[in-house]
Scaffold this active site. Structure first.
Site, mmCIF file in Angstrom:
data_model
loop_
_atom_site.group_PDB
_atom_site.id
_atom_site.type_symbol
_atom_site.label_atom_id
_atom_site.label_comp_id
_atom_site.label_asym_id
_atom_site.label_seq_id
_atom_site.Cartn_x
_atom_site.Cartn_y
_atom_site.Cartn_z
ATOM 1 N N TYR A 299 -6.085 2.303 7.584
ATOM 2 C CA TYR A 299 -5.549 3.104 8.677
ATOM 3 C C TYR A 299 -6.720 3.411 9.586
ATOM 4 O O TYR A 299 -7.725 3.953 9.126
ATOM 5 C CB TYR A 299 -4.980 4.429 8.163
ATOM 6 C CG TYR A 299 -3.542 4.383 7.695
ATOM 7 C CD1 TYR A 299 -2.545 3.809 8.471
ATOM 8 C CD2 TYR A 299 -3.181 4.961 6.483
ATOM 9 C CE1 TYR A 299 -1.221 3.796 8.045
ATOM 10 C CE2 TYR A 299 -1.858 4.957 6.049
ATOM 11 C CZ TYR A 299 -0.886 4.379 6.839
ATOM 12 O OH TYR A 299 0.420 4.361 6.423
ATOM 13 N N LYS B 252 0.111 -5.174 9.513
ATOM 14 C CA LYS B 252 1.334 -4.691 8.843
ATOM 15 C C LYS B 252 2.090 -3.734 9.749
ATOM 16 O O LYS B 252 1.498 -2.795 10.278
ATOM 17 C CB LYS B 252 0.971 -3.979 7.538
ATOM 18 C CG LYS B 252 2.148 -3.338 6.817
ATOM 19 C CD LYS B 252 1.760 -2.856 5.435
ATOM 20 C CE LYS B 252 2.894 -2.186 4.701
ATOM 21 N NZ LYS B 252 3.165 -0.825 5.145
ATOM 22 N N SER C 70 7.768 -5.408 8.842
ATOM 23 C CA SER C 70 8.089 -4.207 8.055
ATOM 24 C C SER C 70 8.473 -3.054 8.949
ATOM 25 O O SER C 70 7.922 -2.905 10.045
ATOM 26 C CB SER C 70 6.828 -3.820 7.251
ATOM 27 O OG SER C 70 6.932 -2.524 6.694
ATOM 28 N N THR D 109 -2.591 -1.428 9.074
ATOM 29 C CA THR D 109 -1.229 -0.940 9.319
ATOM 30 C C THR D 109 -1.163 -0.294 10.695
ATOM 31 O O THR D 109 -1.942 0.609 11.004
ATOM 32 C CB THR D 109 -0.812 0.067 8.226
ATOM 33 O OG1 THR D 109 -0.818 -0.612 6.966
ATOM 34 C CG2 THR D 109 0.572 0.634 8.491
ATOM 35 N N SER E 293 -4.276 1.533 -0.471
ATOM 36 C CA SER E 293 -4.200 2.296 0.777
ATOM 37 C C SER E 293 -5.506 3.011 1.093
ATOM 38 O O SER E 293 -6.211 3.463 0.189
ATOM 39 C CB SER E 293 -3.070 3.335 0.664
ATOM 40 O OG SER E 293 -3.092 4.222 1.755
ATOM 41 N N PRO F 67 0.841 -1.195 0.000
ATOM 42 C CA PRO F 67 0.000 0.000 0.000
ATOM 43 C C PRO F 67 0.876 1.244 0.000
ATOM 44 O O PRO F 67 1.690 1.431 0.904
ATOM 45 C CB PRO F 67 -0.784 -0.121 1.317
ATOM 46 C CG PRO F 67 0.071 -0.985 2.195
ATOM 47 C CD PRO F 67 0.805 -1.915 1.280
ATOM 48 N N VAL F 68 0.749 2.061 -1.014
ATOM 49 C CA VAL F 68 1.471 3.346 -1.049
ATOM 50 C C VAL F 68 0.460 4.435 -1.399
ATOM 51 O O VAL F 68 -0.242 4.347 -2.405
ATOM 52 C CB VAL F 68 2.691 3.342 -2.003
ATOM 53 C CG1 VAL F 68 3.843 2.565 -1.371
ATOM 54 C CG2 VAL F 68 2.393 2.777 -3.363
ATOM 55 N N ALA F 69 0.386 5.445 -0.560
ATOM 56 C CA ALA F 69 -0.647 6.470 -0.642
ATOM 57 C C ALA F 69 -0.456 7.372 -1.857
ATOM 58 O O ALA F 69 0.653 7.499 -2.383
ATOM 59 C CB ALA F 69 -0.615 7.311 0.633
ATOM 60 N N HIS G 12 8.097 -0.031 7.489
ATOM 61 C CA HIS G 12 7.393 1.021 6.744
ATOM 62 C C HIS G 12 8.350 1.768 5.809
ATOM 63 O O HIS G 12 8.293 2.996 5.677
ATOM 64 C CB HIS G 12 6.731 1.998 7.724
ATOM 65 C CG HIS G 12 5.505 2.691 7.180
ATOM 66 N ND1 HIS G 12 4.221 2.352 7.546
ATOM 67 C CD2 HIS G 12 5.363 3.708 6.290
ATOM 68 C CE1 HIS G 12 3.352 3.151 6.921
ATOM 69 N NE2 HIS G 12 4.025 3.985 6.142
ATOM 70 N N ARG H 160 8.097 1.637 -3.146
ATOM 71 C CA ARG H 160 8.464 2.795 -3.974
ATOM 72 C C ARG H 160 8.561 2.519 -5.473
ATOM 73 O O ARG H 160 8.257 3.422 -6.270
ATOM 74 C CB ARG H 160 9.787 3.390 -3.473
ATOM 75 C CG ARG H 160 9.696 3.996 -2.064
ATOM 76 C CD ARG H 160 11.058 4.476 -1.596
ATOM 77 N NE ARG H 160 11.035 5.078 -0.260
ATOM 78 C CZ ARG H 160 11.144 4.397 0.878
ATOM 79 N NH1 ARG H 160 11.283 3.083 0.879
ATOM 80 N NH2 ARG H 160 11.131 5.039 2.032
HETATM 81 C C1 FNR Z 1 4.265 4.057 2.044
HETATM 82 N N1 FNR Z 1 3.879 3.005 2.891
HETATM 83 C C2 FNR Z 1 2.549 2.913 3.278
HETATM 84 N N2 FNR Z 1 2.140 1.873 4.064
HETATM 85 C C3 FNR Z 1 0.840 1.731 4.396
HETATM 86 O O1 FNR Z 1 0.492 0.779 5.094
HETATM 87 N N3 FNR Z 1 -0.092 2.647 3.951
HETATM 88 C C4 FNR Z 1 0.248 3.715 3.174
HETATM 89 O O2 FNR Z 1 -0.612 4.494 2.783
HETATM 90 C C5 FNR Z 1 1.615 3.885 2.840
HETATM 91 N N4 FNR Z 1 2.028 4.942 2.078
HETATM 92 C C6 FNR Z 1 3.325 5.027 1.659
HETATM 93 C C7 FNR Z 1 3.712 6.084 0.829
HETATM 94 C C8 FNR Z 1 5.016 6.150 0.359
HETATM 95 C C9 FNR Z 1 5.432 7.293 -0.535
HETATM 96 C C10 FNR Z 1 5.943 5.140 0.713
HETATM 97 C C11 FNR Z 1 7.349 5.154 0.171
HETATM 98 C C12 FNR Z 1 5.577 4.126 1.551
HETATM 99 C C13 FNR Z 1 4.828 1.930 3.264
HETATM 100 C C14 FNR Z 1 4.799 0.801 2.222
HETATM 101 O O3 FNR Z 1 3.602 0.084 2.281
HETATM 102 C C15 FNR Z 1 5.950 -0.203 2.417
HETATM 103 O O4 FNR Z 1 5.942 -0.685 3.739
HETATM 104 C C16 FNR Z 1 7.326 0.336 2.083
HETATM 105 O O5 FNR Z 1 7.257 1.312 1.066
HETATM 106 C C17 FNR Z 1 8.218 -0.815 1.635
HETATM 107 O O6 FNR Z 1 9.480 -0.394 1.341
HETATM 108 P P1 FNR Z 1 10.003 -0.064 -0.168
HETATM 109 O O7 FNR Z 1 9.677 -1.221 -1.087
HETATM 110 O O8 FNR Z 1 9.354 1.221 -0.567
HETATM 111 O O9 FNR Z 1 11.461 0.113 0.053
#
Ligand code: FNR
Length: 365
Positions: free
Chosen positions: A146, A239, A261, A172, A113, A84-86, A263, A318
């Site tokens: 969240y 998570k 993780s 998370t 997310s 999940p990445v926002a 994060h 990322r």
């Molecule tokens: C995240 N991550 C994250 N995790 C989550 O549970 N909800 C979210 O909305 C977000 N948003 C988010 C935004 C951005 C810009 C980043 C870089 C990360 C954390 C994500 O799920 C994950 O744990 C890490 O990004 C894993 O590491 P790598 O692969 O980015 O190195």
């Protein structure tokens, strides 16, 4: 940031990162890449992976091999999920819609997310439509929750995810008190949260810093996990766990899976890498529930290392932004394809015909 032809010199996820760095606005790039404080937890993720060596095995017959795994009754083409990445519109106008279509094409689960920049219903619809059009059978997308300031707000999100066909709920728990200072550019919003601004994760200056403030009072506790478990029959994954005791407690609370993780190194700068925390958690609870891991996984070899440490699958964070910025839907699909091809080669070189065959015996030293 429309669709681009994928540059011919892209052959790895690092190549995607390099190209994305020159295409994204500087502030956006920094927001995506940065770790908290001095970036130690972020650096620990890469260092933990690079410190591991795996021993290849020769002369084994892997002709009928496959990267596929099963998780919660669904087939995944590889032990790779999209973390999940926002706010994915930061990297491409189609945002989460492009990612969902690419994930469906590659039969990969996308974890959407709470802070998606496209409503979760639209993301689920895009995923299903792409699967129909392409004749693929992807796992249903997963929804990442969240906790919101009020339980009824969290419950409303959960019910929306269930109604939209999400297959797994990921809660998370490591970022309730994250500092966040990045102003969203125009056109990028928390599309699921209506007019309510996303819960403020920032401590205020002056007076009380954190303890005793609304931020700390609203932060969830184990009682909220117990409550959430009672609200849904979908598999529940937690998570952001890094300790054996929290992993045990999670299982005592009825969770069905754990993402080990830190994060992406974005919250507590003193934290170890997920990969470093994994072995003790595998020893303690490894056979009870599937364990997933994330943090700087960028190649098939990286993923093989997670498998060797006992993870069932990894999450990729990322690189989604990098691939979106460079090539939108096609970029994310290509990025996933690269990872899967690299993993297939890594499995073959380890003499393994399936992800489950990679184990601690492959770890050197
Ligand atoms: C995240 N991550 C994250 N995790 C989550 O549970 N909800 C979210 O909305 C977000 N948003 C988010 C935004 C951005 C810009 C980043 C870089 C990360 C954390 C994500 O799920 C994950 O744990 C890490 O990004 C894993 O590491 P790598 O692969 O980015 O190195």
């Amino acid at each position: 940031m429309g669709d681009h032809v994928i540059p011919g010199d892209i052959a790895s996820l690092d190549d995607y990162a390099r190209h994305a760095a020159s295409r994204l606005p500087e502030a956006t790039w920094r927001h995506i890449e940065e770790g908290s404080e001095r970036g130690l937890a972020l650096a620990a993720n890469r260092a933990a992976l690079d410190a591991v060596q795996l021993v290849p095995r020769m002369l084994r017959d892997v002709a009928e091999g496959s990267t596929a795994i099963e998780l919660f009754g669904a087939r995944h083409a590889a032990p790779i999920l999209l973390a999940p990445v926002a706010y994915q519109k930061l990297a491409h106008d189609d945002g989460e819609l492009a990612t969902a279509r690419a994930a469906a094409a590659l039969e990969t689960a996308m974890i959407v997310s709470t802070l998606s920049s496209v409503p979760i219903e639209d993301v689920a619809t895009a995923s299903a439509a792409a699967a129909r059009e392409l004749g693929t059978a992807p796992p249903a997308p997963w929804f990442q929750l969240y906790f919101q300031p009020a339980r009824e707000q969290s419950l409303a999100l959960l019910r929306r995810a269930e109604a939209a066909g999400y297959g797994v709920i990921v809660v998370t728990v490591d970022a309730a008190m994250k500092r966040a200072g990045f102003p969203l550019p125009p056109g990028v919003t928390a599309a699921n949260l209506g007019d309510a601004p996303p819960a403020q994760h920032e401590a205020t200056a002056g007076g009380r810093i954190l303890f005793g403030t609304p931020l700390a009072r609203q932060a969830p506790t184990w009682a909220d996990i117990a409550w959430l478990r009672e609200q849904t029959r979908l598999p529940l994954v937690i998570k952001g766990v890094l300790s054996v005791d929290d992993a045990r407690r999670s299982i005592d609370h009825g969770v069905d899976g754990i993402v080990v993780s830190n994060h992406g190194g974005r919250v507590f700068d003193g934290a170890p890498a997920g990969l470093s925390a994994l072995p003790a958690i595998v020893d303690a609870v490894g056979s009870d529930v599937p364990l997933l891991v994330d943090g700087s996984f960028r190649s098939g070899t990286d993923i093989a290392k997670a498998l060797a440490f006992g993870a069932k699958a990894v999450l990729i964070g990322r690189p989604q932004f990098h691939a979106l910025a460079v090539g939108g839907l096609a970029g994310v699909a290509h990025m996933l394809h690269i990872l899967r091809a690299e993993l297939e080669l890594a499995l073959a070189l380890l003499g393994c015909a399936a992800p489950e065959e990679v184990g601690s015996a492959h770890i050197f030293g």
